[in-house]
Design a protein around this motif. Structure first.
Motif, PDB file in Angstrom:
ATOM      1  N   ILE A 263      12.719  11.980  -6.984  1.00 12.85           N
ATOM      2  CA  ILE A 263      12.775  13.428  -6.823  1.00 12.85           C
ATOM      3  C   ILE A 263      12.341  13.802  -5.413  1.00 12.85           C
ATOM      4  O   ILE A 263      11.697  13.023  -4.717  1.00 12.85           O
ATOM      5  N   VAL A 264      12.723  15.016  -5.020  1.00 13.01           N
ATOM      6  CA  VAL A 264      12.302  15.578  -3.740  1.00 13.01           C
ATOM      7  C   VAL A 264      11.511  16.834  -4.039  1.00 13.01           C
ATOM      8  O   VAL A 264      11.914  17.649  -4.883  1.00 13.01           O
ATOM      9  N   MET A 265      10.376  16.994  -3.369  1.00  8.03           N
ATOM     10  CA  MET A 265       9.574  18.207  -3.500  1.00  8.03           C
ATOM     11  C   MET A 265       9.260  18.730  -2.104  1.00  8.03           C
ATOM     12  O   MET A 265       9.141  17.962  -1.159  1.00  8.03           O
TER      13      MET A 265
ATOM     14  N   PRO B 180       0.835  -1.205   0.000  1.00  5.16           N
ATOM     15  CA  PRO B 180       0.000   0.000   0.000  1.00  5.16           C
ATOM     16  C   PRO B 180       0.869   1.255   0.000  1.00  5.16           C
ATOM     17  O   PRO B 180       1.828   1.362   0.760  1.00  5.16           O
ATOM     18  N   ARG B 181       0.565   2.200  -0.880  1.00  4.13           N
ATOM     19  CA  ARG B 181       1.300   3.460  -1.002  1.00  4.13           C
ATOM     20  C   ARG B 181       0.351   4.543  -1.448  1.00  4.13           C
ATOM     21  O   ARG B 181      -0.690   4.277  -2.008  1.00  4.13           O
ATOM     22  N   ASP B 182       0.802   5.765  -1.240  1.00  3.96           N
ATOM     23  CA  ASP B 182       0.104   6.900  -1.829  1.00  3.96           C
ATOM     24  C   ASP B 182       0.811   7.231  -3.134  1.00  3.96           C
ATOM     25  O   ASP B 182       2.034   7.130  -3.236  1.00  3.96           O
ATOM     26  N   TYR B 183       0.045   7.630  -4.126  1.00  2.00           N
ATOM     27  CA  TYR B 183       0.592   8.009  -5.421  1.00  2.00           C
ATOM     28  C   TYR B 183       0.154   9.421  -5.761  1.00  2.00           C
ATOM     29  O   TYR B 183      -0.947   9.838  -5.407  1.00  2.00           O
ATOM     30  N   VAL B 184       1.032  10.154  -6.431  1.00  4.90           N
ATOM     31  CA  VAL B 184       0.715  11.487  -6.908  1.00  4.90           C
ATOM     32  C   VAL B 184       1.114  11.576  -8.375  1.00  4.90           C
ATOM     33  O   VAL B 184       2.019  10.875  -8.827  1.00  4.90           O
TER      34      VAL B 184
ATOM     35  N   LEU C  64       9.722  11.251  -3.657  1.00 10.98           N
ATOM     36  CA  LEU C  64       8.837  10.617  -4.629  1.00 10.98           C
ATOM     37  C   LEU C  64       9.653   9.755  -5.577  1.00 10.98           C
ATOM     38  O   LEU C  64      10.739  10.139  -6.004  1.00 10.98           O
ATOM     39  N   ARG C  65       9.096   8.578  -5.920  1.00  5.11           N
ATOM     40  CA  ARG C  65       9.828   7.665  -6.790  1.00  5.11           C
ATOM     41  C   ARG C  65       8.908   7.135  -7.886  1.00  5.11           C
ATOM     42  O   ARG C  65       7.793   6.706  -7.621  1.00  5.11           O
TER      43      ARG C  65
ATOM     44  N   GLU D  75       7.420   7.852  -1.266  1.00  2.00           N
ATOM     45  CA  GLU D  75       8.299   6.957  -0.510  1.00  2.00           C
ATOM     46  C   GLU D  75       8.451   7.400   0.932  1.00  2.00           C
ATOM     47  O   GLU D  75       8.566   6.580   1.825  1.00  2.00           O
ATOM     48  N   ALA D  76       8.509   8.720   1.154  1.00  2.00           N
ATOM     49  CA  ALA D  76       8.728   9.225   2.509  1.00  2.00           C
ATOM     50  C   ALA D  76       8.306  10.683   2.601  1.00  2.00           C
ATOM     51  O   ALA D  76       8.362  11.417   1.619  1.00  2.00           O
ATOM     52  N   LEU D  77       7.877  11.062   3.785  1.00  2.00           N
ATOM     53  CA  LEU D  77       7.636  12.451   4.145  1.00  2.00           C
ATOM     54  C   LEU D  77       8.537  12.745   5.326  1.00  2.00           C
ATOM     55  O   LEU D  77       8.603  11.961   6.273  1.00  2.00           O
ATOM     56  N   PHE D  78       9.260  13.872   5.280  1.00  2.00           N
ATOM     57  CA  PHE D  78      10.213  14.170   6.349  1.00  2.00           C
ATOM     58  C   PHE D  78      10.412  15.672   6.463  1.00  2.00           C
ATOM     59  O   PHE D  78      10.062  16.427   5.553  1.00  2.00           O
TER      60      PHE D  78
END
Length: 84
Positions: free
Chosen positions: A45-47, A6-10, A38-39, A25-28
């Motif tokens: 990438i990082v946003m 299970p993952r969130d997708y954007v 995001l992968r 992949e991660a929030l930090f």
């Protein structure tokens, strides 16, 4: 690109209007700013996460050095995190 876990997708749209799906992949947080790692199948990438809880949006990081520094800091934090 969807996997069994299970993952969130954007969906991210670039300046040319091309859309690409990324898994979150991660929030930090680093230095009082929030980021999302995001992968996709071929890109990571990082946003920056902007806005308030419930009304948040992603902002691209245009400076490659800033993006690399954030990825490096995230990697160091992951490597040094205590194992549970």
């Amino acid at each position: 690109m969807r996997h069994n876990e299970p993952r969130d997708y954007v969906t991210i749209e670039d300046e040319q209007g091309n859309q690409k799906e990324f898994a979150v992949e991660a929030l930090f947080d680093i230095e009082d700013k929030s980021y999302a790692l995001l992968r996709s199948e071929d890109e990571t990438i990082v946003m920056r996460v902007e806005g308030e809880e419930g009304d948040q949006y992603l902002v691209g990081i245009t400076d490659p050095e800033e993006s690399e520094a954030i990825l490096d800091a995230y990697q160091i934090a992951v490597e040094n995190a205590p194992v549970e």
